[in-house]
Scaffold this motif. Structure first.
Motif, PDB file in Angstrom:
ATOM      1  N   MET A 195      -0.372 -31.874  16.834  1.00 24.83           N
ATOM      2  CA  MET A 195       0.649 -31.613  15.815  1.00 24.83           C
ATOM      3  C   MET A 195       1.991 -32.219  16.227  1.00 24.83           C
ATOM      4  O   MET A 195       2.654 -32.882  15.423  1.00 24.83           O
ATOM      5  CB  MET A 195       0.781 -30.110  15.560  1.00 24.83           C
ATOM      6  CG  MET A 195      -0.481 -29.453  15.009  1.00 24.83           C
ATOM      7  SD  MET A 195      -1.044 -30.146  13.456  1.00 24.83           S
ATOM      8  CE  MET A 195       0.160 -29.458  12.349  1.00 24.83           C
ATOM      9  N   ARG A 196       2.402 -32.012  17.468  1.00 24.84           N
ATOM     10  CA  ARG A 196       3.689 -32.546  17.923  1.00 24.84           C
ATOM     11  C   ARG A 196       3.704 -34.073  17.917  1.00 24.84           C
ATOM     12  O   ARG A 196       4.651 -34.695  17.424  1.00 24.84           O
ATOM     13  CB  ARG A 196       4.022 -32.023  19.321  1.00 24.84           C
ATOM     14  CG  ARG A 196       4.522 -30.598  19.340  1.00 24.84           C
ATOM     15  CD  ARG A 196       5.054 -30.195  20.694  1.00 24.84           C
ATOM     16  NE  ARG A 196       4.079 -30.267  21.767  1.00 24.84           N
ATOM     17  CZ  ARG A 196       3.179 -29.329  22.050  1.00 24.84           C
ATOM     18  NH1 ARG A 196       3.136 -28.226  21.330  1.00 24.84           N
ATOM     19  NH2 ARG A 196       2.349 -29.471  23.053  1.00 24.84           N
ATOM     20  N   VAL A 197       2.664 -34.679  18.474  1.00 20.21           N
ATOM     21  CA  VAL A 197       2.605 -36.141  18.540  1.00 20.21           C
ATOM     22  C   VAL A 197       2.510 -36.732  17.131  1.00 20.21           C
ATOM     23  O   VAL A 197       3.169 -37.734  16.824  1.00 20.21           O
ATOM     24  CB  VAL A 197       1.419 -36.604  19.421  1.00 20.21           C
ATOM     25  CG1 VAL A 197       1.167 -38.091  19.281  1.00 20.21           C
ATOM     26  CG2 VAL A 197       1.674 -36.240  20.880  1.00 20.21           C
ATOM     27  N   GLY A 198       1.715 -36.116  16.268  1.00 22.10           N
ATOM     28  CA  GLY A 198       1.576 -36.616  14.897  1.00 22.10           C
ATOM     29  C   GLY A 198       2.879 -36.591  14.137  1.00 22.10           C
ATOM     30  O   GLY A 198       3.266 -37.575  13.488  1.00 22.10           O
ATOM     31  N   VAL A 199       3.590 -35.477  14.210  1.00 23.65           N
ATOM     32  CA  VAL A 199       4.873 -35.358  13.503  1.00 23.65           C
ATOM     33  C   VAL A 199       5.906 -36.311  14.110  1.00 23.65           C
ATOM     34  O   VAL A 199       6.637 -36.990  13.376  1.00 23.65           O
ATOM     35  CB  VAL A 199       5.377 -33.898  13.521  1.00 23.65           C
ATOM     36  CG1 VAL A 199       6.800 -33.803  13.021  1.00 23.65           C
ATOM     37  CG2 VAL A 199       4.456 -33.017  12.683  1.00 23.65           C
ATOM     38  N   ALA A 200       5.966 -36.390  15.424  1.00 19.90           N
ATOM     39  CA  ALA A 200       6.932 -37.282  16.080  1.00 19.90           C
ATOM     40  C   ALA A 200       6.636 -38.744  15.751  1.00 19.90           C
ATOM     41  O   ALA A 200       7.556 -39.519  15.445  1.00 19.90           O
ATOM     42  CB  ALA A 200       6.916 -37.064  17.593  1.00 19.90           C
ATOM     43  N   THR A 201       5.377 -39.125  15.777  1.00 19.49           N
ATOM     44  CA  THR A 201       4.995 -40.502  15.459  1.00 19.49           C
ATOM     45  C   THR A 201       5.358 -40.840  14.014  1.00 19.49           C
ATOM     46  O   THR A 201       5.914 -41.902  13.734  1.00 19.49           O
ATOM     47  CB  THR A 201       3.486 -40.723  15.700  1.00 19.49           C
ATOM     48  OG1 THR A 201       3.190 -40.415  17.060  1.00 19.49           O
ATOM     49  CG2 THR A 201       3.078 -42.156  15.400  1.00 19.49           C
ATOM     50  N   ALA A 202       5.042 -39.926  13.100  1.00 21.11           N
ATOM     51  CA  ALA A 202       5.367 -40.138  11.686  1.00 21.11           C
ATOM     52  C   ALA A 202       6.876 -40.293  11.501  1.00 21.11           C
ATOM     53  O   ALA A 202       7.332 -41.183  10.769  1.00 21.11           O
ATOM     54  CB  ALA A 202       4.840 -38.981  10.841  1.00 21.11           C
TER      55      ALA A 202
END
Length: 125
Positions: A22-29
């Motif tokens: 969740m953290r990596v996905g949101v940060a990447t987006a």
């Protein structure tokens, strides 16, 4: 149902993985959308005429290859949408490892519905 120590450790590990997803996905987006925004400011253009923007995965990918700012921002939004879908897929694995048949089936159904909506949700106006 009582879990043994190994199963509990595996579940804790999966919760950590889900949190990271969740953290990596949101940060990447967010980073992808920011890159698109910065590119739009630098180019003084969205890469598309008028108020149009890419609305299909194919158009988004083509626009990203051409470095069109709106396409890059839409790519970021697509990544943001995929993040919870990836979390659902990870949950399926977790429930399967727990031998929780009901939640495995329900979560799989949720993922199928999400995937169907991704592919059929686009309408032309």
């Amino acid at each position: 149902m009582k879990m043994d120590k190994r199963t509990q450790e595996e579940m804790n590990h999966m919760e950590i993985i889900i949190g990271k997803i969740m953290r990596v996905g949101v940060a990447t987006a967010a980073v992808v959308m920011l890159i698109g925004y910065i590119l739009m400011v630098v180019k003084h253009s969205t890469g598309y005429p008028g108020r149009t923007f890419p609305t299909t995965l194919t158009a988004i990918c083509q626009g990203i290859i051409q470095l069109k700012p709106y396409a890059i921002m839409m790519g970021g939004i697509f990544l943001l949408i995929l993040t919870p879908a990836l979390r659902v897929a990870t949950s399926i694995y977790t429930f399967f490892k727990e031998h929780d048949k009901l939640y495995t089936i329900v979560t799989t159904a949720v993922l199928v519905i999400l995937l169907i909506s991704f592919f059929l949700g686009h309408t032309d106006h």
